[in-house]
Structures are given as C-alpha cells and as structure tokens.
Write a protein that holds these residues in place. Sequence first.
Motif, PDB file in Angstrom:
ATOM      1  N   VAL A 122      35.748  39.987  46.078  1.00  0.00           N
ATOM      2  CA  VAL A 122      34.390  39.996  46.623  1.00  0.00           C
ATOM      3  C   VAL A 122      33.973  38.561  46.900  1.00  0.00           C
ATOM      4  N   LEU A 123      33.437  38.326  48.091  1.00  0.00           N
ATOM      5  CA  LEU A 123      32.923  37.008  48.447  1.00  0.00           C
ATOM      6  C   LEU A 123      31.617  36.763  47.702  1.00  0.00           C
ATOM      7  N   LEU A 124      31.535  35.659  46.997  1.00  0.00           N
ATOM      8  CA  LEU A 124      30.295  35.253  46.334  1.00  0.00           C
ATOM      9  C   LEU A 124      29.616  34.214  47.215  1.00  0.00           C
ATOM     10  N   LEU A 125      28.313  34.269  47.320  1.00  0.00           N
ATOM     11  CA  LEU A 125      27.526  33.282  48.071  1.00  0.00           C
ATOM     12  C   LEU A 125      27.968  33.124  49.518  1.00  0.00           C
ATOM     13  N   PRO A 126      27.766  34.130  50.341  1.00  0.00           N
ATOM     14  CA  PRO A 126      28.180  34.030  51.738  1.00  0.00           C
ATOM     15  C   PRO A 126      27.285  33.128  52.587  1.00  0.00           C
ATOM     16  N   GLY A 127      26.223  32.559  52.012  1.00  0.00           N
ATOM     17  CA  GLY A 127      25.278  31.727  52.771  1.00  0.00           C
ATOM     18  C   GLY A 127      25.793  30.339  53.084  1.00  0.00           C
ATOM     19  N   ALA A 128      24.865  29.430  53.303  1.00  0.00           N
ATOM     20  CA  ALA A 128      25.177  28.081  53.772  1.00  0.00           C
ATOM     21  C   ALA A 128      25.347  27.061  52.659  1.00  0.00           C
ATOM     22  N   LEU A 129      25.664  27.489  51.453  1.00  0.00           N
ATOM     23  CA  LEU A 129      25.918  26.549  50.372  1.00  0.00           C
ATOM     24  C   LEU A 129      27.421  26.396  50.169  1.00  0.00           C
ATOM     25  N   THR A 130      27.822  25.177  49.891  1.00  0.00           N
ATOM     26  CA  THR A 130      29.190  24.916  49.481  1.00  0.00           C
ATOM     27  C   THR A 130      29.167  24.759  47.974  1.00  0.00           C
ATOM     28  N   VAL A 131      30.122  25.354  47.296  1.00  0.00           N
ATOM     29  CA  VAL A 131      30.175  25.275  45.833  1.00  0.00           C
ATOM     30  C   VAL A 131      31.522  24.714  45.405  1.00  0.00           C
ATOM     31  N   ALA A 132      31.534  24.165  44.190  1.00  0.00           N
ATOM     32  CA  ALA A 132      32.763  23.606  43.630  1.00  0.00           C
ATOM     33  C   ALA A 132      32.683  23.669  42.114  1.00  0.00           C
ATOM     34  N   GLY A 133      33.828  23.566  41.492  1.00  0.00           N
ATOM     35  CA  GLY A 133      33.906  23.428  40.048  1.00  0.00           C
ATOM     36  C   GLY A 133      33.331  24.546  39.219  1.00  0.00           C
ATOM     37  N   PRO A 134      33.561  25.820  39.572  1.00  0.00           N
ATOM     38  CA  PRO A 134      32.990  26.881  38.742  1.00  0.00           C
ATOM     39  C   PRO A 134      33.587  26.885  37.339  1.00  0.00           C
ATOM     40  N   VAL A 135      32.720  27.097  36.350  1.00  0.00           N
ATOM     41  CA  VAL A 135      33.129  27.153  34.943  1.00  0.00           C
ATOM     42  C   VAL A 135      32.492  28.403  34.340  1.00  0.00           C
TER      43      VAL A 135
ATOM     44  N   LEU B 147      40.237  32.007  35.347  1.00  0.00           N
ATOM     45  CA  LEU B 147      40.120  33.283  34.636  1.00  0.00           C
ATOM     46  C   LEU B 147      38.856  33.340  33.798  1.00  0.00           C
ATOM     47  N   SER B 148      38.265  34.526  33.724  1.00  0.00           N
ATOM     48  CA  SER B 148      37.123  34.760  32.836  1.00  0.00           C
ATOM     49  C   SER B 148      37.610  34.713  31.388  1.00  0.00           C
ATOM     50  N   PRO B 149      36.695  34.499  30.431  1.00  0.00           N
ATOM     51  CA  PRO B 149      37.111  34.432  29.028  1.00  0.00           C
ATOM     52  C   PRO B 149      37.864  35.664  28.533  1.00  0.00           C
ATOM     53  N   ASP B 150      37.548  36.845  29.075  1.00  0.00           N
ATOM     54  CA  ASP B 150      38.260  38.052  28.651  1.00  0.00           C
ATOM     55  C   ASP B 150      39.506  38.333  29.502  1.00  0.00           C
ATOM     56  N   ALA B 151      39.800  37.447  30.451  1.00  0.00           N
ATOM     57  CA  ALA B 151      40.957  37.546  31.339  1.00  0.00           C
ATOM     58  C   ALA B 151      40.969  38.826  32.170  1.00  0.00           C
ATOM     59  N   ALA B 152      39.802  39.428  32.390  1.00  0.00           N
ATOM     60  CA  ALA B 152      39.704  40.637  33.209  1.00  0.00           C
ATOM     61  C   ALA B 152      39.327  40.331  34.651  1.00  0.00           C
ATOM     62  N   ARG B 153      38.758  39.151  34.887  1.00  0.00           N
ATOM     63  CA  ARG B 153      38.315  38.754  36.233  1.00  0.00           C
ATOM     64  C   ARG B 153      38.711  37.309  36.473  1.00  0.00           C
ATOM     65  N   ALA B 154      38.665  36.924  37.736  1.00  0.00           N
ATOM     66  CA  ALA B 154      38.968  35.547  38.097  1.00  0.00           C
ATOM     67  C   ALA B 154      38.137  35.162  39.313  1.00  0.00           C
TER      68      ALA B 154
ATOM     69  N   TYR C  36      35.414  33.431  45.736  1.00  0.00           N
ATOM     70  CA  TYR C  36      35.619  34.864  45.602  1.00  0.00           C
ATOM     71  C   TYR C  36      35.753  35.246  44.135  1.00  0.00           C
ATOM     72  N   LEU C  37      35.382  36.481  43.842  1.00  0.00           N
ATOM     73  CA  LEU C  37      35.550  37.082  42.520  1.00  0.00           C
ATOM     74  C   LEU C  37      36.520  38.242  42.664  1.00  0.00           C
ATOM     75  N   ALA C  38      37.490  38.302  41.765  1.00  0.00           N
ATOM     76  CA  ALA C  38      38.448  39.407  41.791  1.00  0.00           C
ATOM     77  C   ALA C  38      38.608  39.975  40.393  1.00  0.00           C
ATOM     78  N   ALA C  39      38.567  41.291  40.318  1.00  0.00           N
ATOM     79  CA  ALA C  39      38.956  41.967  39.080  1.00  0.00           C
ATOM     80  C   ALA C  39      40.480  41.975  39.081  1.00  0.00           C
ATOM     81  N   LEU C  40      41.073  41.890  37.925  1.00  0.00           N
ATOM     82  CA  LEU C  40      42.529  41.831  37.864  1.00  0.00           C
ATOM     83  C   LEU C  40      43.171  43.207  37.812  1.00  0.00           C
TER      84      LEU C  40
END
Length: 94
Positions: free
Chosen positions: A33-46, A7-14, A23-27
Amino acid sequence: QSAPIILSPDAARAVFFRGERLYLAALDGSEPVLLLPGALTVAGPVWSPDGQWLALTYWAEGTGAKHNLGLLQPDTCRLVLLGEQEGWLWSWIP
C-alpha cells in the motif's frame, strides 16, 4: 542499489521505498500500500516500539524546504506533523 526494507517490531509488516514513495507491506504476500501519495517527500522511517507509528523526516517536494519531523500511523495513513521540530531521526527511544 535497492532501498532497505524496515521491518516492524513484530516482523509482520515492513515499509520500503519504491523510487521516492513509501510503501507498507504485510508479509503475508498481499499487495503493498502506498503511504502518503501527496506532495511530501519522506525519509528515514523508524518504527515505534509498539509498531503502531512510524517516526520520519518529511519535506515538501521540489522546494528545498527544511526537513521536519512527523509521525505516521501506517494503518490509517494519518500523519501528525511535529511543527517546529527539524532534523533527522535515527532511532525511537520510548
């Protein structure tokens, strides 16, 4: 086992993972919405304390490359690669 929802700090998105994609979602029930559709793998978002950025670890898919750090602005999908910074993030300390 399902991936955690961050969850985002304001708890409006996740952000969450579907497979290896972030993915990013409004609550408000709107479609994620898909974030970073390219050839990168991501982990541990903060989330940043102000909810404007996600700090994350990224690497090129399928290469076994080193794990680098980056900043992602989720509203624009702008990714700022932090070059020589390697490793994993566990928290965001302003």
